[in-house]
Design an enzyme around this catalytic site. Structure first.
Site, PDB file in Angstrom:
ATOM      1  CG  ASP A  65     -33.890  86.821 -85.507  1.00 52.49           C
ATOM      2  OD1 ASP A  65     -33.744  85.609 -85.215  1.00 52.49           O
ATOM      3  OD2 ASP A  65     -34.877  87.235 -86.154  1.00 52.49           O
TER       4      ASP A  65
HETATM    5  C1  BGC Z   1     -36.474  84.151 -86.452  1.00 49.98           C
HETATM    6  C2  BGC Z   1     -36.707  84.227 -84.949  1.00 49.98           C
HETATM    7  C3  BGC Z   1     -36.433  82.886 -84.319  1.00 49.98           C
HETATM    8  C4  BGC Z   1     -35.031  82.477 -84.665  1.00 49.98           C
HETATM    9  C5  BGC Z   1     -34.620  81.139 -84.075  1.00 49.98           C
HETATM   10  C6  BGC Z   1     -35.155  83.533 -86.811  1.00 49.98           C
HETATM   11  O1  BGC Z   1     -35.111  83.216 -88.162  1.00 49.98           O
HETATM   12  O2  BGC Z   1     -36.591  85.435 -87.023  1.00 49.98           O
HETATM   13  O3  BGC Z   1     -38.022  84.644 -84.699  1.00 49.98           O
HETATM   14  O4  BGC Z   1     -36.653  82.941 -82.947  1.00 49.98           O
HETATM   15  O5  BGC Z   1     -34.902  82.359 -86.079  1.00 49.98           O
HETATM   16  O6  BGC Z   1     -35.244  80.095 -84.730  1.00 49.98           O
END
Ligand code: BGC
Length: 695
Positions: A228
């Site tokens: 993530d």
């Molecule tokens: C989220 C993800 C997301 C990523 C990119 C993170 O804060 O948990 O679900 O895909 O950011 O934006």
């Protein structure tokens, strides 16, 4: 430029260490479109690779895409074919924006009703979640775009999400939290995103057991595991645990500068935000670790090969133009039909469907905007947005008056101007609303919650003066219909005082059209609850050990008894049970039989004089085994079907083997011998028939 047949291994063998490192962590996208970007290696013809956010639509800063209903709404359709079609549309829109991977579906189990991201997830039930995750994955990938099921795993709350550790047993993980990911992997997912949290003390980016032993070795996952964003905990630990790609690989500062974005909220204040300065762990530090032997070069080669294989699979090495489509009439129709079919009619004393000629007062803060979603990485900016009131105006023959009645319920937005609400503010004026309601034949109150990634809801009540508004309106108009636009369960204290309640979740850009179609009876409300609605004190997460946890540990003491599994075992009557949802038609169920080991069939007659859409649900109730606690019933299968007025159909429901088995920590998966009940009905609390199955 290598041709199609060039083996990934040959490319890996030709890459320098530096080039390999460039393929395992993100960089700034020169086109400023991707959420995550991997530059290619021109010398060897390795193309660039772009990953973009979902799951409610394709989110490219400054550009528009179709805003589909929230994932929970999709799951409420109980129709996985719609999920597949949504996946295809996501894939096509991603390609139209020049993107190669979609960061979705989100499929964490809805364990706590307070979780700020429940709208991005499907259900409290692993079978339903898995079926929808698999269908979305298949759809996206049918378009030669990589799907990224997320967030692996036990990311069931936003409070402290980057540090909190889930204390969860192997059995609970296996029975509840892993099956959805397994289904997504079995459907061919090319990537999996790790979550921010820890499981039993270890960050998921560094979790060798779950990432390498379970996901890769046991399930045979051969795609790449991506972190993530800012969720890579270490260099050596993560690389050796099986993480393949670090994102975004650059700091928040660099990202902001590159994209010219100003965050509209100060998220550093929230403990759900990751540290966005510690980054580039798979850049030079990984190079050093390979050189000094802490990470075997074979591991780095495997990381690279996993990404390259996906790039090859989706045809990026082919010299062909990738064609996508954006905002087509068919995507618009699909967004509307999911919103319609996902709407759940919770109560109805006969006020619905509405009479065409009725004079309608449309009230509430959410009436004048299309409800697109919650805050965070899934925020959408569609080409069109149809507020609820506009849909009603368009459809009604009677007079429509619109009066918000209360001050604007604010969104939490990560990005300036991105969510779908209008920006005017009004002071609360409940009297103006009740005056309009008194004049009208029907009072329609549109209420909503407010949620965001990185933050959990403080309680399950509706924010602002909304309860007061509904009560005041219901006191003057006995045909008060409430449309609830929420991320998941909310408390509806006035539920017995209103004529009907329609839960529409976050319906996306087609909000007004979809809701009008249901309210006026152009379509039968096809939705059923993928989550249990109850007062917050009745959920197993009411105890602070269970949520939000104590000393950064959240104890999954309830085991598999989440959602209806808890309410059934404790014999607590929910407000609205899992699977519940009224139809405008009426059905009689008869003649249930097992046609083979894995299928149950039942005759369903639509005894009403209008066409209906029914969702036949089959639950498996296991035999008792000494010393083993098991749920009273577990969803084994479901079939959504249109049944015309007066017609009788034989509905077949396939039963998933998973509903019969249980996980034993010593012996693994096993099926106890004995008599299982197969219960067929309209919800967990409306079982119509039952047949025995011997195993
Ligand atoms: C989220 C993800 C997301 C990523 C990119 C993170 O804060 O948990 O679900 O895909 O950011 O934006």
């Amino acid at each position: 430029m290598p041709d199609d047949t060039t083996a990934v291994d040959d490319i890996v063998a030709a890459l320098t260490l530096e080039e390999k490192l460039g393929l395992v962590h993100g960089a700034v996208d020169p086109e400023e479109t991707a959420t995550g970007y991997v530059p290619g290696v021109e010398r060897l013809g390795v193309p660039e690779f772009r990953l973009v956010d979902g799951p409610l639509g394709v989110r490219v800063p400054g550009r528009s895409s179709t805003a589909f209903p929230a994932s929970i709404s999709l799951a409420a359709t109980f129709d996985a074919d719609l999920a597949r079609r949504q996946g295809v549309a996501l894939g096509r829109e991603a390609k139209a924006h020049g993107q190669d991977a979609v960061l979705g579906p989100g499929l964490n189990i809805i364990r706590t009703p307070h979780c700020g991201r429940n709208f991005e997830y499907f259900s409290e039930d692993p079978l339903l979640s898995g079926a929808f995750a698999a269908a979305v994955v298949e759809g996206i990938q049918a378009e030669d775009v990589v799907a990224t099921p997320k967030h692996y795993v036990a990311n069931n709350q936003e409070t402290g999400r980057t540090t909190v550790s889930a204390a969860v047993s192997e059995r609970t993980l296996r029975e509840l939290y892993l099956p959805g990911f397994r289904a997504a992997v079995d459907a061919g997912a090319g990537s999996v995103m790790t979550s921010y949290n820890r499981v039993d003390g270890t960050h998921m980016s560094d979790h060798h057991h779950l990432v390498t032993e379970v996901l890769k070795d046991e399930w045979g996952f051969d795609g790449y595991v991506v972190s993530d964003w800012f969720g890579t905990e270490s260099t050596v630990g993560a690389a050796n645990a099986g993480l393949d790609l670090e994102m975004p690989g650059i700091s928040q500062e660099e990202l902001r500068t590159a994209f010219g974005i100003e965050d509209s909220l100060d998220f550093e204040d929230h403990d759900g935000m990751p540290d966005a300065t510690e980054t580039g762990l798979f850049a030079e530090p990984l190079g050093e670790a390979v050189e000094n032997g802490d990470v075997h070069e074979g591991r780095l080669d495997d990381m690279v090969a996993r990404l390259l294989r996906q790039m090859k699979r989706i045809g990026l090495f082919d010299d062909e133009e990738r064609e996508g489509e954006l905002d087509t009439p068919s995507h618009r129709r699909l967004a509307e039909s999911i919103a319609r079919r996902g709407s759940v009619l919770l109560t109805n004393d006969g006020a619905l469907p509405l009479d065409e000629d009725a004079d309608v007062a449309v009230l509430g803060s959410s009436a004048t905007s299309a409800m697109l979603g919650g805050g965070g990485s899934s925020e959408m900016d569609p080409f069109e947005r149809i507020p609820t009131a506009d849909g009603i105006r368009e459809r009604a023959s009677g007079t429509v008056t619109v009066e918000r009645g209360i001050a604007k319920i604010e969104d939490f937005s990560f990005f300036e101007d991105s969510n779908g609400s209008d920006h005017g503010t009004v002071e609360s004026d409940i009297e103006a609303a009740t005056a309009a309601a008194e004049e009208a034949d029907v009072a329609l109150v549109v209420v909503r919650d407010t949620v965001s990634e990185a933050i959990d809801r403080a309680d399950l009540g509706l924010p602002g003066d909304q309860d007061e508004l509904v009560e005041a309106v219901a006191a003057v108009n006995d045909r008060t219909v409430v449309v609830v636009q929420s991320s998941g369960p909310v408390e509806l204290p006035w539920r017995d005082d209103v004529a009907a309640i329609l839960e529409s979740w976050y319906p996306g850009q087609a909000d007004g059209d979809a809701i009008a179609a249901i309210l006026y009876g152009d379509a039968d409300p096809g939705g059923r609850l993928p989550v249990t609605f109850a007062p917050q004190s009745d959920y197993p997460t009411a105890d602070e050990r269970a949520f939000p946890g104590v000393d950064d540990v959240v104890h999954y003491d309830e085991g598999a008894f989440v959602g209806y599994r808890h309410f059934d075992a404790e014999r607590v009557e929910p407000t609205f049970p899992f699977g519940h949802g009224l139809s405008y038609a009426d059905y009689e169920y008869r003649d249930a039989e097992l046609t083979d080991d894995g299928t149950v069939s039942v005759t369903v007659e639509n005894v009403a004089d209008r066409d209906g859409r029914e969702v036949v649900q089959a639950y498996v109730s296991p035999p008792e085994v000494d010393g083993v606690s098991r749920p009273v019933r577990e969803l084994g299968g479901f079939t959504a079907i249109e049944i015309p007025a007066g017609e009788t159909v034989i509905v077949r429901v396939s039963l998933d083997d998973a509903a019969f088995r249980r996980y034993d920590e010593d012996e693994g998966w096993l099926v106890d011998e004995g008599e299982y009940g197969i219960e067929i009905g309209r919800s967990t609390r409306d079982i119509r028939l039952d047949v025995a199955a011997i195993r």
